[in-house]
Scaffold this motif. Structure first.
Motif, PDB file in Angstrom:
ATOM      1  N   ASN A  66       2.612  -5.920 -12.221  1.00 55.27           N
ATOM      2  CA  ASN A  66       2.002  -7.074 -11.571  1.00 55.27           C
ATOM      3  C   ASN A  66       1.498  -6.697 -10.179  1.00 55.27           C
ATOM      4  N   LYS A  67       0.758  -7.590  -9.574  1.00 52.94           N
ATOM      5  CA  LYS A  67       0.080  -7.298  -8.310  1.00 52.94           C
ATOM      6  C   LYS A  67       1.053  -6.900  -7.202  1.00 52.94           C
ATOM      7  N   SER A  68       2.132  -7.644  -7.047  1.00 55.71           N
ATOM      8  CA  SER A  68       3.084  -7.373  -5.963  1.00 55.71           C
ATOM      9  C   SER A  68       3.729  -6.003  -6.109  1.00 55.71           C
ATOM     10  N   LYS A  69       4.085  -5.648  -7.339  1.00 52.07           N
ATOM     11  CA  LYS A  69       4.710  -4.345  -7.573  1.00 52.07           C
ATOM     12  C   LYS A  69       3.716  -3.215  -7.353  1.00 52.07           C
ATOM     13  N   LYS A  70       2.463  -3.434  -7.725  1.00 49.43           N
ATOM     14  CA  LYS A  70       1.437  -2.419  -7.474  1.00 49.43           C
ATOM     15  C   LYS A  70       1.322  -2.144  -5.978  1.00 49.43           C
ATOM     16  N   ILE A  71       1.305  -3.202  -5.194  1.00 48.91           N
ATOM     17  CA  ILE A  71       1.172  -3.059  -3.743  1.00 48.91           C
ATOM     18  C   ILE A  71       2.338  -2.258  -3.173  1.00 48.91           C
ATOM     19  N   GLU A  72       3.544  -2.587  -3.572  1.00 45.59           N
ATOM     20  CA  GLU A  72       4.729  -1.889  -3.079  1.00 45.59           C
ATOM     21  C   GLU A  72       4.737  -0.424  -3.507  1.00 45.59           C
ATOM     22  N   ARG A  73       4.417  -0.189  -4.780  1.00 47.01           N
ATOM     23  CA  ARG A  73       4.463   1.183  -5.300  1.00 47.01           C
ATOM     24  C   ARG A  73       3.387   2.049  -4.648  1.00 47.01           C
ATOM     25  N   VAL A  74       2.204   1.497  -4.459  1.00 44.18           N
ATOM     26  CA  VAL A  74       1.126   2.257  -3.822  1.00 44.18           C
ATOM     27  C   VAL A  74       1.495   2.588  -2.381  1.00 44.18           C
ATOM     28  N   ASN A  75       2.034   1.627  -1.661  1.00 47.99           N
ATOM     29  CA  ASN A  75       2.424   1.873  -0.272  1.00 47.99           C
ATOM     30  C   ASN A  75       3.452   3.004  -0.191  1.00 47.99           C
ATOM     31  N   ASN A  76       4.462   2.958  -1.040  1.00 48.60           N
ATOM     32  CA  ASN A  76       5.510   3.975  -1.006  1.00 48.60           C
ATOM     33  C   ASN A  76       5.008   5.344  -1.470  1.00 48.60           C
ATOM     34  N   TYR A  77       4.176   5.349  -2.496  1.00 50.52           N
ATOM     35  CA  TYR A  77       3.666   6.616  -3.031  1.00 50.52           C
ATOM     36  C   TYR A  77       2.831   7.346  -1.982  1.00 50.52           C
ATOM     37  N   ILE A  78       1.903   6.640  -1.373  1.00 49.40           N
ATOM     38  CA  ILE A  78       1.014   7.286  -0.405  1.00 49.40           C
ATOM     39  C   ILE A  78       1.744   7.598   0.895  1.00 49.40           C
ATOM     40  N   ILE A 119      -7.373   4.207   4.139  1.00 49.67           N
ATOM     41  CA  ILE A 119      -8.502   4.375   3.222  1.00 49.67           C
ATOM     42  C   ILE A 119      -8.013   4.720   1.817  1.00 49.67           C
ATOM     43  N   ALA A 120      -7.019   5.614   1.722  1.00 50.77           N
ATOM     44  CA  ALA A 120      -6.473   6.002   0.419  1.00 50.77           C
ATOM     45  C   ALA A 120      -5.797   4.815  -0.276  1.00 50.77           C
ATOM     46  N   LYS A 121      -5.083   3.987   0.498  1.00 54.40           N
ATOM     47  CA  LYS A 121      -4.422   2.817  -0.100  1.00 54.40           C
ATOM     48  C   LYS A 121      -5.443   1.784  -0.564  1.00 54.40           C
ATOM     49  N   GLN A 122      -6.448   1.545   0.258  1.00 56.76           N
ATOM     50  CA  GLN A 122      -7.491   0.595  -0.121  1.00 56.76           C
ATOM     51  C   GLN A 122      -8.192   1.053  -1.401  1.00 56.76           C
ATOM     52  N   TYR A 123      -8.516   2.327  -1.461  1.00 58.37           N
ATOM     53  CA  TYR A 123      -9.188   2.878  -2.642  1.00 58.37           C
ATOM     54  C   TYR A 123      -8.303   2.746  -3.881  1.00 58.37           C
ATOM     55  N   GLY A 175      -7.254  -3.024  -9.428  1.00 56.91           N
ATOM     56  CA  GLY A 175      -7.665  -4.406  -9.648  1.00 56.91           C
ATOM     57  C   GLY A 175      -7.520  -5.353  -8.476  1.00 56.91           C
ATOM     58  N   ILE A 176      -7.110  -4.855  -7.310  1.00 54.57           N
ATOM     59  CA  ILE A 176      -7.035  -5.716  -6.131  1.00 54.57           C
ATOM     60  C   ILE A 176      -8.439  -5.807  -5.531  1.00 54.57           C
ATOM     61  N   PRO A 177      -8.975  -7.017  -5.326  1.00 52.22           N
ATOM     62  CA  PRO A 177     -10.338  -7.136  -4.797  1.00 52.22           C
ATOM     63  C   PRO A 177     -10.505  -6.441  -3.444  1.00 52.22           C
ATOM     64  N   HIS A 206      -5.081  -9.634   2.188  1.00 53.01           N
ATOM     65  CA  HIS A 206      -5.021 -11.091   2.101  1.00 53.01           C
ATOM     66  C   HIS A 206      -4.538 -11.512   0.723  1.00 53.01           C
ATOM     67  N   LYS A 207      -3.431 -12.254   0.693  1.00 51.92           N
ATOM     68  CA  LYS A 207      -2.917 -12.815  -0.552  1.00 51.92           C
ATOM     69  C   LYS A 207      -3.464 -14.235  -0.681  1.00 51.92           C
ATOM     70  N   GLU A 208      -4.396 -14.398  -1.600  1.00 54.85           N
ATOM     71  CA  GLU A 208      -5.125 -15.669  -1.689  1.00 54.85           C
ATOM     72  C   GLU A 208      -4.229 -16.845  -2.062  1.00 54.85           C
ATOM     73  N   LYS A 209      -3.333 -16.644  -3.021  1.00 57.71           N
ATOM     74  CA  LYS A 209      -2.497 -17.767  -3.483  1.00 57.71           C
ATOM     75  C   LYS A 209      -1.617 -18.319  -2.371  1.00 57.71           C
TER      76      LYS A 209
END
Length: 211
Positions: free
Chosen positions: A54-66, A103-107, A113-115, A139-142
């Motif tokens: 899910n979106k939240s887990k993707k964000i956390e995992r990407v932050n930690n990985y990079i 830049i790497a995290k944004q990419y 799938g994060i806009p 920005h978390k839209e919800k």
């Protein structure tokens, strides 16, 4: 019968999740450089591994990985004090400085799938040291809130909880903004950032392709 169905589901899930592959253009560039080749293939494996989260887990995992990638000064990697690396340069050189992490995290999050328009390169000032830094602000839209991905922190926190940081300005391809006390974006005049413009030009060839 049930076992066969489970195995088929696992197999189909694997096929579906393995949607990313390395652009052959870059695969050729690192073919003879074992370290860079291994880093990029590890990154590719990571993308496919988390693509169904899910979106939240993707964000956390990407932050930690990079964040696990070691920091390196621009002068060390590029003989330049202010060089903004493309995702390929960041991974193949095994590190960079704060804007390179952003830049790497944004990419990476865009691939997942994060806009892109919901993410901002955010120039901030450390309230305690007075030094300038860059983080990725999403920005978390919800929730109509902002969360900060910082290469100096393994925890993704809401912007309002980052009391150690003072916002200077933030930007993406849509524009430049100030963040007011109510966490609303205020349009400001576009700034010319040559290093950012050069990075965008150098990044026209996509590093990762999808099926």
């Amino acid at each position: 019968m049930i076992k066969s169905i489970v195995l088929m589901f696992v197999f189909l899930s694997y096929l579906f999740s393995s949607q990313f592959y390395l652009n052959p253009y870059f695969e050729k560039k690192v073919a003879n450089t074992t370290k860079s080749y291994n880093i990029l293939n590890n990154y590719l494996h990571f993308l496919n591994q988390i693509s169904l989260l899910n979106k939240s887990k993707k964000i956390e995992r990407v932050n930690n990985y990079i964040n696990a990638i070691a920091p390196r000064h621009d002068a060390y990697n590029y003989k330049n004090e202010d060089y903004w690396a493309t995702p390929f340069e960041f991974f193949s050189h095994a590190g960079g400085d704060c804007e390179d992490y952003v830049i790497a995290k944004q990419y990476t999050l865009t691939l997942l799938g994060i806009p892109k328009e919901n993410m901002y390169l955010h120039v901030v000032e450390d309230r305690y040291t007075g030094g300038y830094h860059m983080v990725l602000t999403l920005h978390k839209e919800k929730q109509n809130s902002y969360v900060v991905l910082d290469n100096l922190s393994t925890i993704t926190l809401p912007w309002k909880k980052r009391v150690d940081l003072k916002s200077s300005f933030l930007f993406n391809e849509k524009g430049f903004y100030k963040l007011n006390q109510n966490s609303n974006l205020i349009d400001i005049k576009r700034k010319n950032i040559p290093a950012y413009n050069r990075m965008k030009f150098n990044a026209q060839q996509p590093l990762i392709l999808s099926k």
